[in-house]
Design a protein around this motif. Structure first.
Motif, PDB file in Angstrom:
ATOM      1  N   GLY A  10     -29.123  50.357  -7.930  1.00 37.85           N
ATOM      2  CA  GLY A  10     -28.988  48.569  -8.158  1.00 37.85           C
ATOM      3  C   GLY A  10     -27.733  48.238  -7.964  1.00 37.85           C
ATOM      4  N   LEU A  11     -27.366  47.065  -8.301  1.00 34.01           N
ATOM      5  CA  LEU A  11     -25.878  46.369  -8.228  1.00 34.01           C
ATOM      6  C   LEU A  11     -25.336  46.657  -9.719  1.00 34.01           C
ATOM      7  N   VAL A  12     -24.052  46.797  -9.585  1.00 35.68           N
ATOM      8  CA  VAL A  12     -23.330  46.965 -10.561  1.00 35.68           C
ATOM      9  C   VAL A  12     -21.555  46.751 -10.356  1.00 35.68           C
ATOM     10  N   GLN A  13     -21.115  46.163 -11.282  1.00 36.31           N
ATOM     11  CA  GLN A  13     -19.727  45.654 -10.813  1.00 36.31           C
ATOM     12  C   GLN A  13     -18.734  47.133 -11.391  1.00 36.31           C
ATOM     13  N   ALA A  14     -17.678  46.794 -10.753  1.00 38.53           N
ATOM     14  CA  ALA A  14     -16.718  47.956 -10.929  1.00 38.53           C
ATOM     15  C   ALA A  14     -16.431  48.185 -12.350  1.00 38.53           C
ATOM     16  N   GLY A  15     -16.256  49.457 -12.824  1.00 39.48           N
ATOM     17  CA  GLY A  15     -16.165  49.730 -14.407  1.00 39.48           C
ATOM     18  C   GLY A  15     -17.401  50.012 -14.848  1.00 39.48           C
ATOM     19  N   GLY A  16     -18.534  49.494 -14.459  1.00 36.20           N
ATOM     20  CA  GLY A  16     -19.931  49.467 -15.051  1.00 36.20           C
ATOM     21  C   GLY A  16     -20.428  50.890 -14.833  1.00 36.20           C
ATOM     22  N   SER A  17     -21.640  50.832 -15.287  1.00 38.76           N
ATOM     23  CA  SER A  17     -22.477  52.379 -15.146  1.00 38.76           C
ATOM     24  C   SER A  17     -23.829  52.142 -14.979  1.00 38.76           C
ATOM     25  N   PHE A  67     -18.937  61.083 -13.490  1.00 35.85           N
ATOM     26  CA  PHE A  67     -20.589  61.272 -13.252  1.00 35.85           C
ATOM     27  C   PHE A  67     -21.024  62.493 -13.908  1.00 35.85           C
ATOM     28  N   THR A  68     -22.017  62.284 -14.641  1.00 32.37           N
ATOM     29  CA  THR A  68     -22.566  63.481 -15.274  1.00 32.37           C
ATOM     30  C   THR A  68     -24.039  63.697 -14.916  1.00 32.37           C
ATOM     31  N   ILE A  69     -24.173  65.163 -14.330  1.00 33.03           N
ATOM     32  CA  ILE A  69     -25.721  65.365 -14.237  1.00 33.03           C
ATOM     33  C   ILE A  69     -26.224  66.360 -15.139  1.00 33.03           C
ATOM     34  N   SER A  70     -27.612  65.942 -15.438  1.00 28.20           N
ATOM     35  CA  SER A  70     -28.222  66.544 -16.441  1.00 28.20           C
ATOM     36  C   SER A  70     -29.804  66.908 -15.885  1.00 28.20           C
ATOM     37  N   LEU A  80     -28.535  61.440 -13.161  1.00 31.38           N
ATOM     38  CA  LEU A  80     -27.108  61.168 -12.731  1.00 31.38           C
ATOM     39  C   LEU A  80     -26.446  60.180 -13.418  1.00 31.38           C
ATOM     40  N   GLN A  81     -25.753  60.156 -14.358  1.00 29.50           N
ATOM     41  CA  GLN A  81     -25.225  59.300 -15.286  1.00 29.50           C
ATOM     42  C   GLN A  81     -23.958  58.867 -14.529  1.00 29.50           C
ATOM     43  N   MET A  82     -23.547  57.589 -14.176  1.00 30.60           N
ATOM     44  CA  MET A  82     -22.242  57.226 -13.420  1.00 30.60           C
ATOM     45  C   MET A  82     -21.801  56.140 -14.024  1.00 30.60           C
ATOM     46  N   ASN A  83     -20.518  56.229 -14.842  1.00 36.14           N
ATOM     47  CA  ASN A  83     -19.832  55.604 -15.362  1.00 36.14           C
ATOM     48  C   ASN A  83     -18.307  55.222 -14.656  1.00 36.14           C
ATOM     49  N   SER A  84     -17.705  54.274 -15.103  1.00 36.68           N
ATOM     50  CA  SER A  84     -16.510  53.869 -14.429  1.00 36.68           C
ATOM     51  C   SER A  84     -16.551  53.739 -13.125  1.00 36.68           C
ATOM     52  N   GLU A  88     -16.040  52.252  -4.197  1.00 35.26           N
ATOM     53  CA  GLU A  88     -16.102  53.274  -3.053  1.00 35.26           C
ATOM     54  C   GLU A  88     -17.381  54.148  -3.503  1.00 35.26           C
ATOM     55  N   ASP A  89     -17.838  54.036  -4.511  1.00 37.70           N
ATOM     56  CA  ASP A  89     -19.260  54.730  -4.972  1.00 37.70           C
ATOM     57  C   ASP A  89     -20.245  54.192  -4.397  1.00 37.70           C
TER      58      ASP A  89
END
Length: 115
Positions: A10-17, A67-70, A80-84, A88-89
């Motif tokens: 989806g769409l997220v702002q920079a700094g989001g998750s 990022f954290t893969i589990s 895939l948990q994507m934080n911060s 460029e992501d």
């Protein structure tokens, strides 16, 4: 027949998750590895993260620490948990599952990070 279904883009702002999921179904008898790749417009597909079953996790330098893969063993699902997140992501994210001699790919899910 093996199917990988990705969700969570989806769409997220920079700094989001965001959290991506990839559920594998079908005749998968033995999984060696589960991973995530991404492809930005005009660029080649690149490695993001992987779980080598019963061994280790590895990350691309650009996402390490963010990022954290589990994996959920019982559901054959990889996350895939994507934080911060950074602009460029932005890319289409693909999951990959490897059984002996065979790689399976998902259809991809769009992730867009706005600045």
């Amino acid at each position: 027949q093996v199917t990988l279904v990705e969700s969570g883009g989806g769409l997220v702002q920079a700094g989001g998750s965001l959290r991506l999921s990839c559920a594998a179904s079908g005749s998968i008898f033995s999984i060696n590895r589960m991973g995530w790749y991404r492809q930005a417009p005009g660029k080649q597909r690149e490695f993001v993260a992987e779980i080598i079953i019963h061994r280790s996790t590895n990350y691309a330098g650009s996402v390490k620490g963010r990022f954290t893969i589990s994996r959920d063993n019982g559901k054959n699902t990889v996350y895939l948990q994507m934080n911060s997140m950074k602009p460029e992501d932005t890319a289409v994210y693909y999951c990959q599952v490897r059984s002996p001699g065979v790689d399976y790919w998902g259809q991809g899910t769009q992730v867009t990070v706005s600045s």
